[in-house]
Design a protein around this motif. Sequence first.
Motif, mmCIF file in Angstrom:
data_model
loop_
_atom_site.group_PDB
_atom_site.id
_atom_site.type_symbol
_atom_site.label_atom_id
_atom_site.label_comp_id
_atom_site.label_asym_id
_atom_site.label_seq_id
_atom_site.Cartn_x
_atom_site.Cartn_y
_atom_site.Cartn_z
ATOM 1 N N ILE A 79 0.836 -1.194 0.000
ATOM 2 C CA ILE A 79 0.000 0.000 0.000
ATOM 3 C C ILE A 79 0.873 1.246 0.000
ATOM 4 O O ILE A 79 1.660 1.467 0.923
ATOM 5 C CB ILE A 79 -0.949 -0.005 1.209
ATOM 6 N N PHE A 80 0.702 2.064 -1.026
ATOM 7 C CA PHE A 80 1.473 3.305 -1.158
ATOM 8 C C PHE A 80 0.639 4.540 -0.817
ATOM 9 O O PHE A 80 1.155 5.652 -0.825
ATOM 10 C CB PHE A 80 2.036 3.417 -2.574
ATOM 11 N N ALA A 81 -0.636 4.325 -0.521
ATOM 12 C CA ALA A 81 -1.508 5.427 -0.118
ATOM 13 C C ALA A 81 -1.434 5.620 1.390
ATOM 14 O O ALA A 81 -0.946 4.747 2.124
ATOM 15 C CB ALA A 81 -2.948 5.123 -0.531
ATOM 16 N N LYS A 82 -1.931 6.771 1.851
ATOM 17 C CA LYS A 82 -1.926 7.045 3.282
ATOM 18 C C LYS A 82 -2.742 5.990 4.013
ATOM 19 O O LYS A 82 -3.925 5.798 3.762
ATOM 20 C CB LYS A 82 -2.496 8.439 3.548
ATOM 21 N N SER A 83 -2.095 5.298 4.926
ATOM 22 C CA SER A 83 -2.711 4.174 5.618
ATOM 23 C C SER A 83 -1.780 3.725 6.730
ATOM 24 O O SER A 83 -0.574 3.985 6.690
ATOM 25 C CB SER A 83 -2.946 3.018 4.633
ATOM 26 N N LYS A 84 -2.321 3.005 7.691
ATOM 27 C CA LYS A 84 -1.465 2.433 8.732
ATOM 28 C C LYS A 84 -0.562 1.342 8.159
ATOM 29 O O LYS A 84 0.418 0.952 8.802
ATOM 30 C CB LYS A 84 -2.307 1.870 9.871
ATOM 31 N N ARG A 85 -0.881 0.881 6.951
ATOM 32 C CA ARG A 85 -0.072 -0.142 6.301
ATOM 33 C C ARG A 85 0.803 0.436 5.181
ATOM 34 O O ARG A 85 1.403 -0.304 4.406
ATOM 35 C CB ARG A 85 -0.977 -1.235 5.729
ATOM 36 N N GLN A 86 0.882 1.741 5.100
ATOM 37 C CA GLN A 86 1.627 2.391 4.008
ATOM 38 C C GLN A 86 3.122 2.119 4.100
ATOM 39 O O GLN A 86 3.703 2.112 5.181
ATOM 40 C CB GLN A 86 1.395 3.901 4.042
ATOM 41 N N VAL A 94 -6.406 -11.376 8.267
ATOM 42 C CA VAL A 94 -5.248 -12.206 8.627
ATOM 43 C C VAL A 94 -4.293 -11.400 9.514
ATOM 44 O O VAL A 94 -3.080 -11.559 9.455
ATOM 45 C CB VAL A 94 -4.507 -12.770 7.392
ATOM 46 N N GLU A 95 -4.877 -10.511 10.324
ATOM 47 C CA GLU A 95 -4.073 -9.703 11.235
ATOM 48 C C GLU A 95 -4.511 -9.910 12.680
ATOM 49 O O GLU A 95 -5.666 -10.225 12.960
ATOM 50 C CB GLU A 95 -4.198 -8.212 10.882
ATOM 51 N N THR A 96 -3.571 -9.696 13.581
ATOM 52 C CA THR A 96 -3.832 -9.626 15.015
ATOM 53 C C THR A 96 -3.181 -8.356 15.545
ATOM 54 O O THR A 96 -1.976 -8.141 15.310
ATOM 55 C CB THR A 96 -3.266 -10.852 15.748
ATOM 56 N N ASP A 97 -3.969 -7.514 16.163
ATOM 57 C CA ASP A 97 -3.474 -6.233 16.675
ATOM 58 C C ASP A 97 -2.800 -5.394 15.583
ATOM 59 O O ASP A 97 -1.801 -4.711 15.819
ATOM 60 C CB ASP A 97 -2.488 -6.450 17.830
#
Length: 211
Positions: A28-35, A190-193
């Motif tokens: 993910i290259f957009a603004k995100s907690k996963r960026q 498929v995530e935890t915390d």
Amino acid sequence: MKIKICGIRRHQDIEYVNEFLPDYIGFIFAKSKRQITSAECLVLKKELDPSIKTVGVFVNESLEKVISTTLVANLDVIQLHGDETREYILDLKNILKNSTSLKDTLVWKAIRVKGEKDIISGDKLPVDCLLLDSFSKQSYGGTGKTIDLDIIKSSTIKNQFFLAGGLNIDNILNTLSEVSPYGVDISSGVETDGFKDRNKIEKIINCIRRK
């Protein structure tokens, strides 16, 4: 059934997907907690099993940034997850077609589904694949909110499509018994915390492939 695990951002995530081999992973290259950045993506991709295809997720980004990131990160697929127009997509595909390095890069378009008209409009776009996601006013994706399957079942979709939005081990089999997508896109399921969980990745991939 194709499987995409989205929101990859750590070395541990690469270890997990290398072990269980989904067909695609998403950066993910957009603004995100996963960026992540294109440089970070490139480092991770060097550790990735070459059989796994890479997808870059962009939201309302300039064409120049999409192209430069795709080149640096050596992506296989560009996934547009914002409000990109038909004209934007045509311009992007024209650039890709005329680039020696990028001519084989695919373009996917995410459709945030509120109703059947969103699917009808999205199905007319000049893309290689659609990704049908749940709609949220607060976010362009990755919310964990499930999509209304009745909307998809009542629609005629000509394009291949991935199904996204709140998929997890508890609902995946029921979902796939009701609709038959080309693939599924899983992130928060498929995530935890907030971080990818090896055991959850293993369980859902094995569950889908046993179906």
